[in-house]
Write a protein that holds these residues in place. Sequence first.
Motif, PDB file in Angstrom:
ATOM      1  N   VAL A 172       0.836  -1.205   0.000  1.00 11.54           N
ATOM      2  CA  VAL A 172       0.000   0.000   0.000  1.00 11.54           C
ATOM      3  C   VAL A 172       0.868   1.251   0.000  1.00 11.54           C
ATOM      4  O   VAL A 172       0.647   2.202  -0.768  1.00 11.54           O
ATOM      5  CB  VAL A 172      -0.949   0.000   1.218  1.00 11.54           C
ATOM      6  N   ARG A 173       1.889   1.254   0.840  1.00  8.33           N
ATOM      7  CA  ARG A 173       2.745   2.448   0.946  1.00  8.33           C
ATOM      8  C   ARG A 173       3.548   2.681  -0.336  1.00  8.33           C
ATOM      9  O   ARG A 173       3.662   3.817  -0.817  1.00  8.33           O
ATOM     10  CB  ARG A 173       3.664   2.307   2.160  1.00  8.33           C
ATOM     11  N   TYR A 174       4.102   1.622  -0.890  1.00  8.31           N
ATOM     12  CA  TYR A 174       4.899   1.783  -2.105  1.00  8.31           C
ATOM     13  C   TYR A 174       4.021   2.149  -3.311  1.00  8.31           C
ATOM     14  O   TYR A 174       4.435   2.949  -4.160  1.00  8.31           O
ATOM     15  CB  TYR A 174       5.718   0.519  -2.384  1.00  8.31           C
ATOM     16  N   LEU A 175       2.820   1.586  -3.383  1.00  6.44           N
ATOM     17  CA  LEU A 175       1.916   1.957  -4.463  1.00  6.44           C
ATOM     18  C   LEU A 175       1.456   3.407  -4.309  1.00  6.44           C
ATOM     19  O   LEU A 175       1.288   4.118  -5.309  1.00  6.44           O
ATOM     20  CB  LEU A 175       0.701   1.031  -4.496  1.00  6.44           C
ATOM     21  N   ALA A 176       1.250   3.846  -3.066  1.00 11.26           N
ATOM     22  CA  ALA A 176       0.847   5.235  -2.831  1.00 11.26           C
ATOM     23  C   ALA A 176       1.909   6.184  -3.371  1.00 11.26           C
ATOM     24  O   ALA A 176       1.599   7.212  -3.995  1.00 11.26           O
ATOM     25  CB  ALA A 176       0.617   5.474  -1.345  1.00 11.26           C
ATOM     26  N   ALA A 177       3.179   5.834  -3.155  1.00  7.04           N
ATOM     27  CA  ALA A 177       4.273   6.669  -3.662  1.00  7.04           C
ATOM     28  C   ALA A 177       4.339   6.611  -5.186  1.00  7.04           C
ATOM     29  O   ALA A 177       4.600   7.625  -5.851  1.00  7.04           O
ATOM     30  CB  ALA A 177       5.598   6.216  -3.058  1.00  7.04           C
ATOM     31  N   SER A 178       4.108   5.441  -5.751  1.00 11.37           N
ATOM     32  CA  SER A 178       4.194   5.259  -7.188  1.00 11.37           C
ATOM     33  C   SER A 178       3.065   5.977  -7.929  1.00 11.37           C
ATOM     34  O   SER A 178       3.275   6.584  -8.988  1.00 11.37           O
ATOM     35  CB  SER A 178       4.169   3.766  -7.528  1.00 11.37           C
ATOM     36  N   LEU A 179       1.850   5.899  -7.370  1.00 15.78           N
ATOM     37  CA  LEU A 179       0.671   6.420  -8.064  1.00 15.78           C
ATOM     38  C   LEU A 179       0.271   7.821  -7.631  1.00 15.78           C
ATOM     39  O   LEU A 179      -0.588   8.443  -8.273  1.00 15.78           O
ATOM     40  CB  LEU A 179      -0.512   5.460  -7.860  1.00 15.78           C
ATOM     41  N   GLY A 180       0.887   8.331  -6.592  1.00 12.45           N
ATOM     42  CA  GLY A 180       0.556   9.665  -6.106  1.00 12.45           C
ATOM     43  C   GLY A 180       0.648  10.752  -7.162  1.00 12.45           C
ATOM     44  O   GLY A 180      -0.246  11.609  -7.252  1.00 12.45           O
ATOM     45  N   ALA A 239     -11.493  12.585   1.578  1.00  8.84           N
ATOM     46  CA  ALA A 239     -10.208  11.980   1.949  1.00  8.84           C
ATOM     47  C   ALA A 239      -9.135  12.293   0.918  1.00  8.84           C
ATOM     48  O   ALA A 239      -8.172  11.546   0.764  1.00  8.84           O
ATOM     49  CB  ALA A 239     -10.368  10.475   2.096  1.00  8.84           C
ATOM     50  N   SER A 240      -9.279  13.408   0.224  1.00  6.11           N
ATOM     51  CA  SER A 240      -8.377  13.732  -0.886  1.00  6.11           C
ATOM     52  C   SER A 240      -6.920  13.881  -0.468  1.00  6.11           C
ATOM     53  O   SER A 240      -6.019  13.774  -1.299  1.00  6.11           O
ATOM     54  CB  SER A 240      -8.839  15.016  -1.584  1.00  6.11           C
ATOM     55  N   GLY A 241      -6.658  14.131   0.809  1.00  3.27           N
ATOM     56  CA  GLY A 241      -5.284  14.278   1.276  1.00  3.27           C
ATOM     57  C   GLY A 241      -4.752  13.061   2.004  1.00  3.27           C
ATOM     58  O   GLY A 241      -3.694  13.118   2.633  1.00  3.27           O
ATOM     59  N   ILE A 242      -5.457  11.936   1.907  1.00  4.84           N
ATOM     60  CA  ILE A 242      -5.064  10.723   2.637  1.00  4.84           C
ATOM     61  C   ILE A 242      -4.606   9.654   1.656  1.00  4.84           C
ATOM     62  O   ILE A 242      -5.361   9.229   0.783  1.00  4.84           O
ATOM     63  CB  ILE A 242      -6.232  10.183   3.483  1.00  4.84           C
ATOM     64  N   THR A 243      -3.366   9.211   1.793  1.00  2.00           N
ATOM     65  CA  THR A 243      -2.870   8.103   0.983  1.00  2.00           C
ATOM     66  C   THR A 243      -1.748   7.384   1.713  1.00  2.00           C
ATOM     67  O   THR A 243      -1.060   7.963   2.559  1.00  2.00           O
ATOM     68  CB  THR A 243      -2.388   8.590  -0.407  1.00  2.00           C
ATOM     69  N   GLY A 244      -1.594   6.098   1.415  1.00  2.00           N
ATOM     70  CA  GLY A 244      -0.559   5.284   2.036  1.00  2.00           C
ATOM     71  C   GLY A 244      -0.842   4.929   3.486  1.00  2.00           C
ATOM     72  O   GLY A 244       0.059   4.488   4.199  1.00  2.00           O
ATOM     73  N   GLU A 245      -2.096   5.068   3.910  1.00  2.00           N
ATOM     74  CA  GLU A 245      -2.437   4.882   5.316  1.00  2.00           C
ATOM     75  C   GLU A 245      -3.153   3.555   5.577  1.00  2.00           C
ATOM     76  O   GLU A 245      -3.872   3.039   4.719  1.00  2.00           O
ATOM     77  CB  GLU A 245      -3.333   6.023   5.805  1.00  2.00           C
ATOM     78  N   ILE A 246      -2.956   3.050   6.788  1.00  2.00           N
ATOM     79  CA  ILE A 246      -3.701   1.892   7.284  1.00  2.00           C
ATOM     80  C   ILE A 246      -4.679   2.416   8.323  1.00  2.00           C
ATOM     81  O   ILE A 246      -4.271   2.878   9.397  1.00  2.00           O
ATOM     82  CB  ILE A 246      -2.777   0.835   7.929  1.00  2.00           C
TER      83      ILE A 246
END
Length: 258
Positions: A172-180, A239-246
């Motif tokens: 999730v974290r690595y995809l968040a960085a890749s797709l951000g 939630a537009s500012g939320i990514t890479g979170e559990i």
Amino acid sequence: MIDLKGKVAVIFGLANKRSIAYGIAQKFAEAGATLVLSYQSERLRKESEQLIEDLGQTGTAKAYQCDVANDAEIDALFAQIKDTFGTIHSVVHAVAFAPPAAIHNDFLLTTRDDFRIAHDISAYSLIAVARGAAPLMEAGGSILTLTYYGADKVFPNYNVMGVAKAALEATVRYLAASLGPRGIRVNAISAGPIKTLAARGIGDFSKILDAVTERAPLKRNVDQSEIGGAALFLASDLASGITGEITFVDCGYNITGL
């Protein structure tokens, strides 16, 4: 009220009305989203079509076959979605599997092949699905998966699935960085235990339910609707500012010690 009218949400892993994915699908449908359901094999097609009817999406939603362990089927699925809808806005990845022996046996006895299968289906498939979805998310959007506290702490009879969920959370974290940079957010919900079909495969599952009721600050377990509500929020512009979170939705169980 969150409004998803005009939005297309693709949901992987909606097996039946007792699944967590069904609670998410209900909330999305109530918010006006058009649903696309993915079923694993032909034998599940009729059940998926019935779920579309139950969700009040007859005539708008679609169901397509896709085994997430097969890249060709993933490619074919998103090609069909592109032809029918053009764009998608949300993806829900509610897929996990480990061979029964890898759940029931002592963790030390986990075989190489069972380890591979658990990680392929439960973690790698999120990467494969995201890769297929990203080109259709031209305006950005949300990718959401489901995890469990067994990724952080040892739970009896969870075994290799806990390790696979830990890999999923890192994914999730690595995809968040890749797709951000594309405006695509990737998050996970760590749901409390629910009596789903998959949960039946975990030995002494009732003891986990009882422990949550006893120790969680809210003194109860979550239900599908509460997880669906959190998923709806994470998929929305709120939630537009939320990514890479559990995000834990477990009545607070994860904050407790003794």
